[in-house]
Design a protein around this motif. Sequence first.
Motif, PDB file in Angstrom:
ATOM      1  N   SER A  52      72.129  17.411  39.888  1.00 44.77           N
ATOM      2  CA  SER A  52      71.087  17.523  38.865  1.00 44.77           C
ATOM      3  C   SER A  52      71.250  18.800  38.040  1.00 44.77           C
ATOM      4  CB  SER A  52      69.698  17.490  39.501  1.00 44.77           C
ATOM      5  OG  SER A  52      69.521  18.588  40.367  1.00 44.77           O
ATOM      6  N   ALA A  53      71.726  19.882  38.673  1.00 42.86           N
ATOM      7  CA  ALA A  53      71.942  21.130  37.934  1.00 42.86           C
ATOM      8  C   ALA A  53      73.060  20.966  36.904  1.00 42.86           C
ATOM      9  CB  ALA A  53      72.273  22.260  38.897  1.00 42.86           C
ATOM     10  N   VAL A  54      74.164  20.342  37.340  1.00 42.50           N
ATOM     11  CA  VAL A  54      75.294  20.111  36.428  1.00 42.50           C
ATOM     12  C   VAL A  54      74.871  19.158  35.310  1.00 42.50           C
ATOM     13  CG1 VAL A  54      77.610  19.140  36.240  1.00 42.50           C
ATOM     14  CG2 VAL A  54      77.002  20.548  38.216  1.00 42.50           C
ATOM     15  N   LEU A  55      74.134  18.122  35.680  1.00 41.26           N
ATOM     16  CA  LEU A  55      73.659  17.143  34.690  1.00 41.26           C
ATOM     17  C   LEU A  55      72.766  17.821  33.647  1.00 41.26           C
ATOM     18  CD1 LEU A  55      73.925  14.045  34.308  1.00 41.26           C
ATOM     19  CD2 LEU A  55      71.707  13.845  35.430  1.00 41.26           C
ATOM     20  N   THR A  56      71.901  18.721  34.104  1.00 40.76           N
ATOM     21  CA  THR A  56      71.013  19.436  33.180  1.00 40.76           C
ATOM     22  C   THR A  56      71.811  20.305  32.218  1.00 40.76           C
ATOM     23  OG1 THR A  56      69.312  19.492  34.905  1.00 40.76           O
ATOM     24  CG2 THR A  56      69.022  20.969  33.031  1.00 40.76           C
ATOM     25  N   LEU A  57      72.832  20.988  32.724  1.00 40.63           N
ATOM     26  CA  LEU A  57      73.666  21.836  31.861  1.00 40.63           C
ATOM     27  C   LEU A  57      74.417  20.994  30.826  1.00 40.63           C
ATOM     28  CD1 LEU A  57      75.083  24.326  34.515  1.00 40.63           C
ATOM     29  CD2 LEU A  57      73.359  24.795  32.762  1.00 40.63           C
ATOM     30  N   ILE A  58      74.883  19.811  31.245  1.00 39.84           N
ATOM     31  CA  ILE A  58      75.576  18.912  30.307  1.00 39.84           C
ATOM     32  C   ILE A  58      74.617  18.475  29.198  1.00 39.84           C
ATOM     33  CG2 ILE A  58      76.641  16.632  30.056  1.00 39.84           C
ATOM     34  CD1 ILE A  58      77.770  17.024  32.905  1.00 39.84           C
ATOM     35  N   PHE A  59      73.397  18.095  29.586  1.00 41.18           N
ATOM     36  CA  PHE A  59      72.420  17.655  28.591  1.00 41.18           C
ATOM     37  C   PHE A  59      71.968  18.808  27.703  1.00 41.18           C
ATOM     38  CE2 PHE A  59      72.231  13.571  30.533  1.00 41.18           C
ATOM     39  CZ  PHE A  59      71.636  12.735  29.595  1.00 41.18           C
ATOM     40  N   MET A  60      71.904  20.025  28.236  1.00 37.29           N
ATOM     41  CA  MET A  60      71.561  21.173  27.399  1.00 37.29           C
ATOM     42  C   MET A  60      72.613  21.373  26.307  1.00 37.29           C
ATOM     43  SD  MET A  60      70.027  23.983  30.073  1.00 37.29           S
ATOM     44  CE  MET A  60      69.717  25.194  28.790  1.00 37.29           C
ATOM     45  N   TRP A  61      73.877  21.154  26.670  1.00 36.28           N
ATOM     46  CA  TRP A  61      74.950  21.234  25.673  1.00 36.28           C
ATOM     47  C   TRP A  61      74.787  20.102  24.641  1.00 36.28           C
ATOM     48  CZ3 TRP A  61      78.822  17.392  25.167  1.00 36.28           C
ATOM     49  CH2 TRP A  61      79.783  17.678  24.193  1.00 36.28           C
ATOM     50  N   TYR A  97      63.206  24.153  35.343  1.00 35.01           N
ATOM     51  CA  TYR A  97      63.579  25.559  35.576  1.00 35.01           C
ATOM     52  C   TYR A  97      64.818  25.935  34.763  1.00 35.01           C
ATOM     53  CZ  TYR A  97      64.977  29.805  38.031  1.00 35.01           C
ATOM     54  OH  TYR A  97      65.345  31.090  38.326  1.00 35.01           O
ATOM     55  N   ILE A  98      65.852  25.074  34.804  1.00 34.76           N
ATOM     56  CA  ILE A  98      67.101  25.375  34.093  1.00 34.76           C
ATOM     57  C   ILE A  98      66.895  25.309  32.585  1.00 34.76           C
ATOM     58  CG2 ILE A  98      69.491  24.626  33.724  1.00 34.76           C
ATOM     59  CD1 ILE A  98      69.445  23.566  36.630  1.00 34.76           C
ATOM     60  N   PHE A  99      66.173  24.300  32.115  1.00 39.21           N
ATOM     61  CA  PHE A  99      65.925  24.148  30.683  1.00 39.21           C
ATOM     62  C   PHE A  99      65.235  25.381  30.098  1.00 39.21           C
ATOM     63  CE2 PHE A  99      67.304  19.884  30.217  1.00 39.21           C
ATOM     64  CZ  PHE A  99      67.215  19.549  28.878  1.00 39.21           C
ATOM     65  N   SER A 100      64.258  25.902  30.838  1.00 39.32           N
ATOM     66  CA  SER A 100      63.430  26.979  30.297  1.00 39.32           C
ATOM     67  C   SER A 100      63.805  28.349  30.824  1.00 39.32           C
ATOM     68  CB  SER A 100      61.957  26.698  30.629  1.00 39.32           C
ATOM     69  OG  SER A 100      61.757  26.714  32.035  1.00 39.32           O
ATOM     70  N   GLY A 101      64.828  28.437  31.654  1.00 38.65           N
ATOM     71  CA  GLY A 101      65.178  29.716  32.260  1.00 38.65           C
ATOM     72  C   GLY A 101      64.125  30.210  33.228  1.00 38.65           C
ATOM     73  N   GLY A 102      63.367  29.265  33.816  1.00 43.63           N
ATOM     74  CA  GLY A 102      62.345  29.614  34.802  1.00 43.63           C
ATOM     75  C   GLY A 102      60.989  29.929  34.216  1.00 43.63           C
ATOM     76  N   PRO A 110      59.568  26.077  25.973  1.00 40.66           N
ATOM     77  CA  PRO A 110      58.830  26.952  25.057  1.00 40.66           C
ATOM     78  C   PRO A 110      57.337  26.651  25.031  1.00 40.66           C
ATOM     79  CG  PRO A 110      59.983  25.229  23.843  1.00 40.66           C
ATOM     80  CD  PRO A 110      60.388  25.079  25.270  1.00 40.66           C
ATOM     81  N   ASN A 111      56.550  27.719  25.025  1.00 42.19           N
ATOM     82  CA  ASN A 111      55.090  27.609  24.935  1.00 42.19           C
ATOM     83  C   ASN A 111      54.506  26.738  26.049  1.00 42.19           C
ATOM     84  OD1 ASN A 111      52.624  28.202  23.781  1.00 42.19           O
ATOM     85  ND2 ASN A 111      52.657  26.440  22.399  1.00 42.19           N
ATOM     86  N   ASN A 112      55.054  26.891  27.263  1.00 43.97           N
ATOM     87  CA  ASN A 112      54.595  26.157  28.459  1.00 43.97           C
ATOM     88  C   ASN A 112      54.765  24.642  28.355  1.00 43.97           C
ATOM     89  OD1 ASN A 112      53.756  28.468  29.893  1.00 43.97           O
ATOM     90  ND2 ASN A 112      51.784  28.476  28.849  1.00 43.97           N
ATOM     91  N   SER A 113      55.596  24.180  27.435  1.00 39.27           N
ATOM     92  CA  SER A 113      55.733  22.734  27.224  1.00 39.27           C
ATOM     93  C   SER A 113      56.500  22.047  28.344  1.00 39.27           C
ATOM     94  CB  SER A 113      56.421  22.455  25.883  1.00 39.27           C
ATOM     95  OG  SER A 113      57.711  23.028  25.851  1.00 39.27           O
ATOM     96  N   THR A 114      57.324  22.776  29.097  1.00 40.79           N
ATOM     97  CA  THR A 114      58.064  22.186  30.226  1.00 40.79           C
ATOM     98  C   THR A 114      57.579  22.732  31.567  1.00 40.79           C
ATOM     99  OG1 THR A 114      59.812  23.868  30.088  1.00 40.79           O
ATOM    100  CG2 THR A 114      60.130  21.857  28.809  1.00 40.79           C
ATOM    101  N   LEU A 115      56.408  23.369  31.561  1.00 41.17           N
ATOM    102  CA  LEU A 115      55.847  23.913  32.797  1.00 41.17           C
ATOM    103  C   LEU A 115      55.306  22.774  33.650  1.00 41.17           C
ATOM    104  CD1 LEU A 115      55.060  26.530  34.364  1.00 41.17           C
ATOM    105  CD2 LEU A 115      52.836  26.378  33.221  1.00 41.17           C
TER     106      LEU A 115
END
Length: 300
Positions: A123-132, A238-243, A247-252
């Motif tokens: 899931s961590a690798v998948l998240t990094l791929i999608f962030m790219w 966590y990975i998307f938002s850097g913990g 932005p603006n608590n939208s992924t909290l």
Amino acid sequence: MVKGNSSKKSRREAGQGYLFMAPVLIILGIFVIAPILCAIYLSFHKVELLGGTHLEFRGLDNFLKITFDDRAHIALKNTVLYVVIVVPLQTLLALVLAASLNAGMKGQKFFRIVYFLPTLTSSAVLTLIFMWMYNQNGLINHILHMLHLPTYNWIGDPSVALLAIMIMNIWATAPFFMVIYLAALQDIPDSHYEAAELDGATGLQKFWHITVPNLRPVTSFVVIMGLIGTFQLFDQSYIFSGGSGGPNNSTLTVVLLIYQYAFKSLGTMGYATALAFMLAIIILIATLLQRKFSKEESLY
């Protein structure tokens, strides 16, 4: 005398059973039951971990604090929205993929492997791929631009950041449930479909009146597993938002907020365990409601 021998034998057999179960019971007690009891105990205290563990009894204060915590309300709203959208869509997508593979399409084995690949990826690798891919100059915006559709700042825009995580998780988790559906589809007798064909049923009618009703127990299991998994969303957020949950608590999410209070703030470990306890109650209620509705549907 026979009764005495019988009771001694049953006690001896019960003792042997508990002896064989002892390793599992000890592991469950140490790693499952004890942490749960410890978390419940901590939820009624203010906990200081620095300079030695210090506990201060607070009663229900930690639970009452949740009602006044704006970030807890935002996290709960984001989590519920995520669950309400992701669980039905991933269940529907899994069912459609399984039905298409079960229909005897060409290259069936190849597509099974391709469909299942996202589940095998970390899931961590998948998240990094999608962030790219979600980058403003990334693949997804490039495709949208080619199709003359609007592009988005998927990671930095509060209005679409959570949606970006939803899309990624639906794509990544549906194949796992697809395999479960595929196994269940192969247990449905062919005679049901043959009888429907003789009655002039179309493919869609067979799917709706034969396939879907026969898959109700499996669908109930898939939805329950989906509810538990989506309520516990943490690593992607966590990975998307850097913990930060931005932005603006939208992924909290609730689990990310629990992490922040437990390990990023001083003196809020007890409050974090209260939030965790609240989340466990919500998951339990959602699961029980789903089971109740699925049982009522099966009566008709």
